[in-house]
Design an enzyme around this catalytic site. Structure first.
Site, mmCIF file in Angstrom:
data_model
loop_
_atom_site.group_PDB
_atom_site.id
_atom_site.type_symbol
_atom_site.label_atom_id
_atom_site.label_comp_id
_atom_site.label_asym_id
_atom_site.label_seq_id
_atom_site.Cartn_x
_atom_site.Cartn_y
_atom_site.Cartn_z
ATOM 1 N N GLY A 198 56.886 66.509 74.594
ATOM 2 C CA GLY A 198 57.361 65.062 74.483
ATOM 3 C C GLY A 198 57.984 64.660 75.702
ATOM 4 N N GLU A 226 65.028 66.230 76.876
ATOM 5 C CA GLU A 226 64.459 65.905 75.587
ATOM 6 C C GLU A 226 63.906 64.583 75.451
ATOM 7 O OE1 GLU A 226 62.347 66.646 73.443
ATOM 8 O OE2 GLU A 226 63.271 68.200 71.854
ATOM 9 N N ASP A 227 62.905 64.341 74.579
ATOM 10 C CA ASP A 227 62.224 62.951 74.468
ATOM 11 C C ASP A 227 63.167 62.428 73.355
ATOM 12 O OD1 ASP A 227 61.471 64.721 72.206
ATOM 13 O OD2 ASP A 227 59.394 64.271 72.203
ATOM 14 N N ASP A 252 66.366 63.880 66.818
ATOM 15 C CA ASP A 252 66.108 63.600 65.417
ATOM 16 C C ASP A 252 67.063 64.168 64.553
ATOM 17 O OD1 ASP A 252 64.872 61.928 63.584
ATOM 18 O OD2 ASP A 252 62.998 63.855 63.484
ATOM 19 N N LYS A 308 67.857 59.195 67.227
ATOM 20 C CA LYS A 308 67.751 58.839 65.872
ATOM 21 C C LYS A 308 68.987 59.268 64.868
ATOM 22 C CE LYS A 308 63.022 58.764 64.550
ATOM 23 N NZ LYS A 308 62.048 59.227 63.803
ATOM 24 N N PHE A 337 58.947 56.343 62.793
ATOM 25 C CA PHE A 337 58.027 57.194 63.539
ATOM 26 C C PHE A 337 57.572 56.621 64.831
ATOM 27 C CE2 PHE A 337 55.222 60.557 64.922
ATOM 28 C CZ PHE A 337 56.039 61.696 64.904
ATOM 29 N N VAL A 338 58.174 56.881 65.822
ATOM 30 C CA VAL A 338 57.941 56.215 67.381
ATOM 31 C C VAL A 338 57.092 57.156 68.074
ATOM 32 C CG1 VAL A 338 59.986 54.988 67.349
ATOM 33 C CG2 VAL A 338 60.067 57.138 68.437
ATOM 34 N N ASP A 353 54.584 62.081 70.759
ATOM 35 C CA ASP A 353 53.298 62.004 70.108
ATOM 36 C C ASP A 353 53.163 61.892 68.509
ATOM 37 O OD1 ASP A 353 54.471 64.623 69.734
ATOM 38 O OD2 ASP A 353 52.365 65.116 68.950
ATOM 39 N N ARG A 382 50.655 59.884 73.355
ATOM 40 C CA ARG A 382 51.548 60.249 74.486
ATOM 41 C C ARG A 382 51.365 59.516 75.690
ATOM 42 N NH1 ARG A 382 54.147 65.224 73.130
ATOM 43 N NH2 ARG A 382 52.638 66.704 72.175
HETATM 44 P P1 IMP Z 1 64.167 67.480 65.640
HETATM 45 O O1 IMP Z 1 64.205 68.951 65.590
HETATM 46 O O2 IMP Z 1 64.107 66.966 64.216
HETATM 47 O O3 IMP Z 1 65.514 66.979 66.193
HETATM 48 O O4 IMP Z 1 62.923 66.943 66.359
HETATM 49 C C1 IMP Z 1 62.867 67.140 67.560
HETATM 50 C C2 IMP Z 1 61.381 66.823 67.972
HETATM 51 O O5 IMP Z 1 60.631 66.446 67.159
HETATM 52 C C3 IMP Z 1 61.304 65.967 69.206
HETATM 53 O O6 IMP Z 1 61.128 66.723 70.340
HETATM 54 C C4 IMP Z 1 60.211 65.455 68.928
HETATM 55 O O7 IMP Z 1 58.933 66.095 69.420
HETATM 56 C C5 IMP Z 1 59.728 65.347 67.451
HETATM 57 N N1 IMP Z 1 60.153 64.080 66.800
HETATM 58 C C6 IMP Z 1 60.928 63.450 66.249
HETATM 59 N N2 IMP Z 1 61.051 62.259 65.751
HETATM 60 C C7 IMP Z 1 59.961 61.746 66.385
HETATM 61 C C8 IMP Z 1 59.285 60.560 66.341
HETATM 62 O O8 IMP Z 1 59.972 59.555 65.763
HETATM 63 N N3 IMP Z 1 58.028 60.534 67.010
HETATM 64 C C9 IMP Z 1 57.412 61.536 67.593
HETATM 65 N N4 IMP Z 1 58.216 62.876 67.849
HETATM 66 C C10 IMP Z 1 59.230 62.973 67.193
HETATM 67 MG MG MG Z 2 56.217 66.334 69.238
#
Ligand code: IMP
Ligand code: MG
Length: 183
Positions: free
Chosen positions: A46, A101-102, A105, A133, A154-155, A161, A167
């Site tokens: 990402g 990181e992208d 979340d 987020k 969800f973006v 992606d 992407r």
């Molecule tokens: P986390 O472990 O829940 O913080 O999620 C991290 C990963 O989930 C990110 O690096 C993204 O790859 C993916 N992710 C979380 N939210 C989104 C979203 O809104 N769109 C796309 N990918 C997301």
């Molecule tokens: Mg992803």
């Protein structure tokens, strides 16, 4: 068959806004790491576009390395399980690491990753996330550098992606829920 554009509900952050903010982050990192040689660790996949733009707006010496983790599969909610799919090529011992990181979340992926990397004894470790987020956070983790705070939608685009698609959109857009609700 839909076009990519047709699956986007709205553009959340356009190209110009992304470009300007990423340049600001690069400037800030350059100032914070003046005289040092930070190692930027891109979390694939990402962050690949953010990484490419961010590193080009950093004007001090820096190195790059890449790591791949997975926690999602084809869903839109973190499974909570993180796997290292590709590890770094070089040691980070004694290095000033910036994890790129992208999106931050739930925080599951990054709190696990930071814990793994800290155990390798870097001199310092900071986190740069293009998007944050905060409303969805379940782990106590914050980024040192944040591009934009985004709502709980969800973006996709600019590296992010859904099911490995979108992407290559040049902006950050909100995906129409019907796209993932049918799965
Ligand atoms: P986390 O472990 O829940 O913080 O999620 C991290 C990963 O989930 C990110 O690096 C993204 O790859 C993916 N992710 C979380 N939210 C989104 C979203 O809104 N769109 C796309 N990918 C997301
Ligand atoms: Mg992803």
């Amino acid at each position: 068959m839909n076009t990519m554009e047709e699956d986007i509900q709205k553009i959340l952050i356009d190209q110009e806004t992304l470009k300007a903010r990423v340049a600001e982050l690069g400037k800030q990192i350059s100032a914070d790491y003046a005289g040092k040689e930070p190692l930027l660790v891109s979390v694939l996949r990402g962050s690949y576009i953010f990484m490419a733009d961010l590193t080009r707006s950093i004007d001090c010496f820096c190195r790059v390395d890449f790591m791949a983790v997975s926690s999602y599969g084809a869903g839109t909610v973190s499974s909570g399980q993180v796997n290292i799919i590709k590890d770094l090529s070089d040691s980070i011992e004694g290095k000033d690491v910036i994890v790129v990181e992208d999106i931050l979340d739930s925080g599951n992926t990054l709190s696990y990753l930071i814990q793994v990397l800290k155990a390798r004894h870097p001199a310092s470790i900071r986190l740069a996330a293009l998007l944050d987020k905060p409303s969805r956070r379940t782990k106590p983790i914050t980024a040192d550098y944040v591009g934009f705070e985004v709502p709980d939608e969800f973006v996709v685009g600019y590296g992010l992606d859904y099911d490995e698609l979108y992407r290559n959109l040049p902006y950050i857009g909100v995906l129409k829920p019907c796209v993932y609700e049918k799965n």
